[in-house]
Every structure is written in C-alpha cells, then in structure tokens.
Design a protein around this motif. Structure first.
Motif, PDB file in Angstrom:
ATOM      1  N   TYR A 122      -0.617  -3.794   1.043  1.00 58.43           N
ATOM      2  CA  TYR A 122       0.138  -3.830   1.779  1.00 58.43           C
ATOM      3  C   TYR A 122      -0.505  -3.449   2.738  1.00 58.43           C
ATOM      4  N   PHE A 123      -0.949  -2.221   2.688  1.00 51.37           N
ATOM      5  CA  PHE A 123      -1.829  -1.451   3.768  1.00 51.37           C
ATOM      6  C   PHE A 123      -2.369  -1.973   4.676  1.00 51.37           C
ATOM      7  N   GLY A 124      -2.980  -2.964   3.907  1.00 53.64           N
ATOM      8  CA  GLY A 124      -4.644  -3.244   3.440  1.00 53.64           C
ATOM      9  C   GLY A 124      -3.737  -4.595   4.568  1.00 53.64           C
ATOM     10  N   ASP A 125      -2.848  -5.399   3.572  1.00 51.82           N
ATOM     11  CA  ASP A 125      -2.671  -6.498   5.407  1.00 51.82           C
ATOM     12  C   ASP A 125      -1.837  -5.902   6.704  1.00 51.82           C
ATOM     13  N   ALA A 126      -1.267  -5.219   6.686  1.00 48.13           N
ATOM     14  CA  ALA A 126      -0.869  -4.086   7.877  1.00 48.13           C
ATOM     15  C   ALA A 126      -1.779  -3.963   8.558  1.00 48.13           C
ATOM     16  N   THR A 127      -3.030  -3.124   8.009  1.00 51.88           N
ATOM     17  CA  THR A 127      -4.532  -3.126   9.330  1.00 51.88           C
ATOM     18  C   THR A 127      -4.730  -4.419   9.332  1.00 51.88           C
ATOM     19  N   ALA A 128      -4.584  -5.372   8.919  1.00 54.42           N
ATOM     20  CA  ALA A 128      -5.936  -6.475   8.834  1.00 54.42           C
ATOM     21  C   ALA A 128      -5.074  -7.459   9.751  1.00 54.42           C
ATOM     22  N   HIS A 129      -3.845  -7.555  10.329  1.00 56.48           N
ATOM     23  CA  HIS A 129      -3.006  -8.299  10.682  1.00 56.48           C
ATOM     24  C   HIS A 129      -3.072  -7.846  12.212  1.00 56.48           C
ATOM     25  N   VAL A 141      -7.830  -1.192  16.908  1.00 52.21           N
ATOM     26  CA  VAL A 141      -6.280  -1.773  16.812  1.00 52.21           C
ATOM     27  C   VAL A 141      -6.040  -0.490  14.778  1.00 52.21           C
ATOM     28  N   ALA A 142      -6.766  -2.072  14.692  1.00 54.35           N
ATOM     29  CA  ALA A 142      -6.510  -1.785  12.506  1.00 54.35           C
ATOM     30  C   ALA A 142      -6.768  -0.514  12.777  1.00 54.35           C
ATOM     31  N   LEU A 143      -7.468   0.588  13.440  1.00 52.33           N
ATOM     32  CA  LEU A 143      -7.584   2.217  13.031  1.00 52.33           C
ATOM     33  C   LEU A 143      -6.022   2.795  13.109  1.00 52.33           C
ATOM     34  N   VAL A 144      -5.945   2.643  14.102  1.00 54.61           N
ATOM     35  CA  VAL A 144      -4.804   2.908  15.173  1.00 54.61           C
ATOM     36  C   VAL A 144      -3.101   2.594  14.468  1.00 54.61           C
ATOM     37  N   MET A 145      -2.868   1.064  13.358  1.00 53.08           N
ATOM     38  CA  MET A 145      -2.004   0.815  13.120  1.00 53.08           C
ATOM     39  C   MET A 145      -2.356   1.432  12.016  1.00 53.08           C
ATOM     40  N   ALA A 146      -3.241   1.694  11.202  1.00 50.61           N
ATOM     41  CA  ALA A 146      -3.433   2.235   9.796  1.00 50.61           C
ATOM     42  C   ALA A 146      -3.355   3.758  10.181  1.00 50.61           C
ATOM     43  N   LEU A 147      -3.156   4.421  10.615  1.00 51.32           N
ATOM     44  CA  LEU A 147      -2.950   5.839  11.203  1.00 51.32           C
ATOM     45  C   LEU A 147      -1.671   6.353  11.415  1.00 51.32           C
ATOM     46  N   THR A 148      -0.598   4.613  12.069  1.00 49.39           N
ATOM     47  CA  THR A 148       0.304   5.234  12.318  1.00 49.39           C
ATOM     48  C   THR A 148       0.792   4.781  10.958  1.00 49.39           C
ATOM     49  N   VAL A 149       0.626   3.976   9.724  1.00 51.73           N
ATOM     50  CA  VAL A 149       1.649   3.710   8.372  1.00 51.73           C
ATOM     51  C   VAL A 149       1.084   4.920   8.416  1.00 51.73           C
ATOM     52  N   THR A 153      -8.552   5.584   5.200  1.00 55.50           N
ATOM     53  CA  THR A 153      -7.913   5.345   6.318  1.00 55.50           C
ATOM     54  C   THR A 153      -9.193   4.119   7.073  1.00 55.50           C
ATOM     55  N   LEU A 154      -9.733   5.098   7.495  1.00 52.10           N
ATOM     56  CA  LEU A 154     -10.781   4.574   8.104  1.00 52.10           C
ATOM     57  C   LEU A 154     -12.279   3.460   7.995  1.00 52.10           C
ATOM     58  N   GLY A 155     -12.234   3.491   6.142  1.00 47.68           N
ATOM     59  CA  GLY A 155     -12.822   2.142   5.943  1.00 47.68           C
ATOM     60  C   GLY A 155     -12.140   1.216   5.900  1.00 47.68           C
ATOM     61  N   ILE A 199      -9.514  20.586  -3.070  1.00 49.10           N
ATOM     62  CA  ILE A 199      -9.482  19.270  -1.899  1.00 49.10           C
ATOM     63  C   ILE A 199      -8.807  18.659  -1.836  1.00 49.10           C
ATOM     64  N   ASP A 200      -8.749  18.401  -0.114  1.00 46.45           N
ATOM     65  CA  ASP A 200      -7.331  18.142   0.409  1.00 46.45           C
ATOM     66  C   ASP A 200      -7.015  16.654   0.565  1.00 46.45           C
ATOM     67  N   PRO A 201      -6.011  16.286   0.138  1.00 46.60           N
ATOM     68  CA  PRO A 201      -6.078  15.004   0.092  1.00 46.60           C
ATOM     69  C   PRO A 201      -5.315  14.245   0.586  1.00 46.60           C
ATOM     70  N   LYS A 202      -5.404  14.421   2.004  1.00 46.78           N
ATOM     71  CA  LYS A 202      -4.410  14.286   3.124  1.00 46.78           C
ATOM     72  C   LYS A 202      -6.177  13.276   4.253  1.00 46.78           C
ATOM     73  N   ARG A 203      -6.955  14.696   4.139  1.00 43.66           N
ATOM     74  CA  ARG A 203      -8.161  13.963   3.935  1.00 43.66           C
ATOM     75  C   ARG A 203      -9.645  12.817   3.922  1.00 43.66           C
ATOM     76  N   GLU A 204      -8.789  12.891   2.746  1.00 43.71           N
ATOM     77  CA  GLU A 204      -9.566  11.675   1.421  1.00 43.71           C
ATOM     78  C   GLU A 204      -8.527  10.095   1.815  1.00 43.71           C
TER      79      GLU A 204
END
Lengths: 254, 264
Positions: free
Chosen positions: B34-41, B64-72, B173-175, B163-168
């Motif tokens: 669903y996360f992928g869907d949000a980014t793609a849409h 915009v995809a990046l902004v959406m992914a970060l927002t989510v 998200t970036l990928g 390892i910081d899981p938030k960084r991963e």
C-alpha cells in the motif's frame, strides 16, 4: 568497572511514565535478572540499554568497547522471507561457516544450519537467536524473556543452556523473566522492577522483601518452594526501598 | 540498434524490472504494498506539476513521490491504522493529480500514457534517465543489503547491532521514489506496484534465500518485460498492462510448480 551503568534513567511513552529514576549496574560475568509484572517497564529498560530508546532523563553508560549480544523477546519472520538459519546468523555481519557451526553447538542448536527459520520449533528458534547473540562474542548477553512460548521442560533446558554459556564464555547476563522460581535460583542478583526499582539484591533478599511479595503475592509459595534457600529467612532489607506507595492491584496485563 | 523503438522499449522494461526486483522483495517482506501504491499514485500529481511548470517529468514525479513517501513514514503510528492512512493519502494524491492535470490545456491525451505507461515511446534521453535511476537503486540496495535485512527482521535487533532501522527505512523510501519515477514511463503509475510485487512473489515460491529471491525476481521481471513487449507487438495490446499480465501468468505457474514440487 561495570559493563553497564544506568543512572537516574527516566522514560515516558506519551503520558505514561514507563520508568522513573532507575539505577542499575552490571558487572563482569554476573547473572542479573529483572522481574516485574506486565507493563512494569522491563522491556523498555532493555531497549534503553541496547540503544533503541532514548531516555528522557538519566543515562546509560557502557564500558569502552563493550560487545553486547541481544536476544529479543519475539521475532516474527514473514512467511514470504526465505531465510536459512546459516544466513540469519550472518546478519548484519558476515560470519565464517566455522564460527556459525561453533555458535550453534554452543547454543544447543547443532545441525540446524540448513533449516528455514520459519520451520523451526519455538525452542529451536530461541536457541538460534542465542547463537546469533553469541556470534557477537559478547561481554554481555541481554535476553528479553527468552523462554516465551516454551513449555516448562523447554524453558528449564534453555536456562541450563544459558548458564552453560556463562560458564564457557564468562559473559555477563542480563535477562528479563516471568519464571520467578527458575530465575531466582540461577541469578546472582535480582532486580524487582515496577516503573522504578522496587528492590534489588541477592535472590534471598528480594524474595523476602515486602515489596516483592506485594507485587507477586504470597500465592507464589509453590514456586518459591523450588527456590534454593527456602528455609533461610533473611530479614535484612538494606537494599530495599520501602517508601513506595504504588497500588499494585491496579497493574493488570498491558 | 538504439534507433529501433522496440529495442529501446526492451532496454527500458528490463532496466525497470532489475531495479524493481530487490526493492519489490522488501515491499513483500515488510508488507509495504500500500505504501508503494501511495508513492506511485502521488507521482501523477508530480507529473501534472512538471507539465504545468515545464520541468522534467522525471524530476517532478521523483520529488512528489519522495514527499509522499516521507509524509507517510512520518505520519505512521499516529492515530490511524496504516492502511487507512495510506488509503486516504494514495487516492487523494491520485485524485488531486487528475484534477491538476485537467487544468492544463492540451495534455489531456497525454494523461493515459502516465497512468498506463508509454514504453514504446521511450527515447534515448529517457533510456539514459531510466538506467541512471536503475543503477542508483541497485547500488543503494546492494550497499545497504545486510542492514536492510536486519532491520526488516526486527528493529531492536538492528539497534543492538548499531544499525538505525529508521535510516534503513529511509533508504527504502528513497529507492521506492526512484523506481516510481523511472517506471512511470514504462508501466504507468497504476501498475508500478504490480511490477514490484508480482515478480518478487513469483520468485518466493522457488527461493531458499533472500538473495536468490531477489535475483529470481529480477529474472522473472525481465522475462515479463520481454514477453509483454512481444505480445504487445504481435497482438497489438497495450504494452504496460501486457507486461503485468505476463508477470501474473508466471506467478501462477511458479506457485503451481512449487506445489507440485512439494507433493512429490
């Protein structure tokens, strides 16, 4: 020099004060067990020590170069992730096959290297988690309720394994547990936690402390029967903090 | 060779399949569909904005995809269940994107190509952008692979290993934003997630390790791109959807194959 020194640690989740003013230290080679009711902040404390949570106040000091092996309380691996035991043990650092085999033997999980993680039984899974922690070559092993989901013989076996690991590696052990009787007999020190440190000391001192009885009730007679110095009533509570006013009846399952 | 539009389409399709493979595995393992869907849409909104301002569609979609992914990522765990939150954001972003496009004159015909892709119209410049993005995503995944896997298993296990899981999570998200931006031309915003998930899920049935699943997904994705383009050429079907259809057929067969293998 302690391996870990926790001082004045306080942390809150939103409005809920999970831990307040906790002091704690772990010395080389000792087994320290944290007991406490559900929601008493045991896991929160461990997560602070491994660096997963940032405290609101106080600090966690680690000895320089300290290596920690961590065994989490639960690990749910999605069915869609194909992962053999050997591969799991190489995360996040790649390990030599020889080291992996040795760690599996030491954790009592020999012969599991080629199995899929999702196909292991509860006891096998916990042993593999232990093996992974051992690969860190730890000075301190931290285990969060390692026997969750095991039956009684299974958890007795696992505790025996943990004690053997301590004998063989000399690593200090910090664990959280529900199984009071087993834990009490195997620990050098017990810390009774309920949002703060209620009392701490040798198992004898803690078991006879009124704070401990208030938390776990006198209904633990059966369990305490297994505890090593049942007839040896110590009454010096010099380590116990008597001025607490918590309503322990209010603590139900979180 | 690059002068042939079919060759360019093949290279674009295979490139996107290779980048989508490792990322798609994480989308499956971490249940991020669903996360992928949000980014793609959200990328459709990016497309509309770049058409309005005359910037590159790739840059607009990526931003915009990046902004959406970060927002989510930021909003997750604050009140609403994740799927509700993503449902709101994904479809609102798509709706706002479609409305925004309608304000632009003369691009109405173009819209279909962003929703369903226009792989046969990939030019040499597009190929350069796509393969740069692909190289970046594959490099990122390879570099962070061990840490990503550890964080996927358990965040605390990652913390204990430094390892910081938030960084991963940010790496993923970036990928994801990168793959969306390069794939929008190939399969379109509506079908990007299919290209992420179906090859990975098909490879699962046959894989014994995370790595073999990722390589299997890459192979299956590339085969789907080739098969889909072949079908599109011979039967005059839309290229993007044809690629996804081939992937879906492979999914069915790989699961059947695994079943038969198990019962034997």
């Amino acid at each position: 020099m302690s391996l870990i020194t926790v001082s004045g640690l306080s942390i809150s989740h939103g409005d809920h004060q999970a831990l307040s003013n906790v002091d704690l230290n772990i010395d080389k080679g000792e087994i320290v067990t944290i007991v406490g009711p559900n929601g008493s902040g045991k896991t929160t404390l461990l997560r602070c020590i491994i660096g997963a949570l940032r405290p609101n106040a106080g600090e966690v000091k680690r000895a320089a170069g300290l290596r920690i092996g961590y065994v989490p309380q639960s690990l749910s691996i999605d069915q869609t992730l194909p992962l053999r035991v050997e591969r799991f043990l190489s995360l996040p650092r790649r390990r030599a096959p020889g080291d992996i085999a040795a760690a599996l033997v030491q954790a009592g999980a020999a012969g599991l290297a080629d199995r899929q993680m999702t196909g292991l039984s509860g006891g096998q899974f916990q042993r593999v988690l232990l093996a992974r922690a051992l690969l860190e070559n730890p000075d301190l092993l931290i285990l969060d309720e390692p026997t969750t989901g095991l039956d009684q013989p299974g958890s007795a076996d696992l505790y025996a394994q943990i004690e053997q690991v301590r004998r063989e590696t000399g690593a200090a052990i910090l664990m959280v547990s529900h199984e009071l009787h087993v834990v009490m007999s195997a620990s050098d020190r017990v810390i009774c936690l309920n949002g703060h440190v209620c009392c701490h000391g040798t198992p004898e001192i803690v078991a006879s402390a009124p704070e401990y009885r208030a938390l776990f009730g006198t209904g633990t007679h059966g369990a305490l029967a297994l505890y090593r110095h049942e007839h040896d009533h110590h009454h010096d509570h010099e380590n116990c903090d008597h001025d607490h006013t918590h309503d322990h009846e209010a603590h139900t399952h979180a | 060779m690059l002068d042939d539009f079919l060759v360019r389409a093949l290279l674009a399709g295979i490139g996107v399949a290779l980048a989508a493979a490792p990322l798609g595995c994480f989308v499956v393992w971490r249940r991020m569909a669903y996360f992928g869907d949000a980014t793609a849409h959200a990328a459709i909104l990016g497309v509309a904005l770049s058409l309005a301002f005359g910037t590159s569609v790739f840059v607009g979609a990526l931003a915009v995809a990046l902004v959406m992914a970060l927002t989510v990522s930021t909003l997750s765990g604050r009140g609403y269940a994740m799927d509700t939150l993503l449902g709101v954001l994904a479809h609102s972003a798509l709706a706002f994107g479609l409305v925004a496009v309608s304000f632009l004159q003369g691009v109405r015909l173009d819209l279909m190509s962003y929703l369903f892709g226009d792989i046969l119209a990939v030019g040499k410049g597009d190929l350069a952008v796509i393969w740069s993005g692909v190289a970046l995503v594959i490099g990122l995944m390879a570099w962070r692979w061990q840490g990503l896997l550890t964080a996927t298993l358990n965040p605390d296990l990652a913390y204990a290993s430094g390892i910081d899981p938030k960084r991963e999570q940010m790496v993923l998200t970036l990928g994801l934003a990168l793959v969306v931006a390069v794939a929008i031309k190939v399969v379109g915003a509506l079908l990007i997630v299919a290209l992420l998930i179906i090859p990975a899920a098909s490879a699962r049935a046959l894989a014994r390790s995370p790595e073999s699943m990722a390589f299997g997904a890459a192979g299956i994705g590339a085969a789907s791109a080739m098969g889909g383009l072949w079908a599109s050429y011979h039967y005059d079907t839309p290229a993007g959807p044809s690629i996804v259809c081939v992937a879906a057929i492979i999914f069915a067969f790989s699961n059947l194959w695994a079943r038969i293998g198990l019962t034997r």
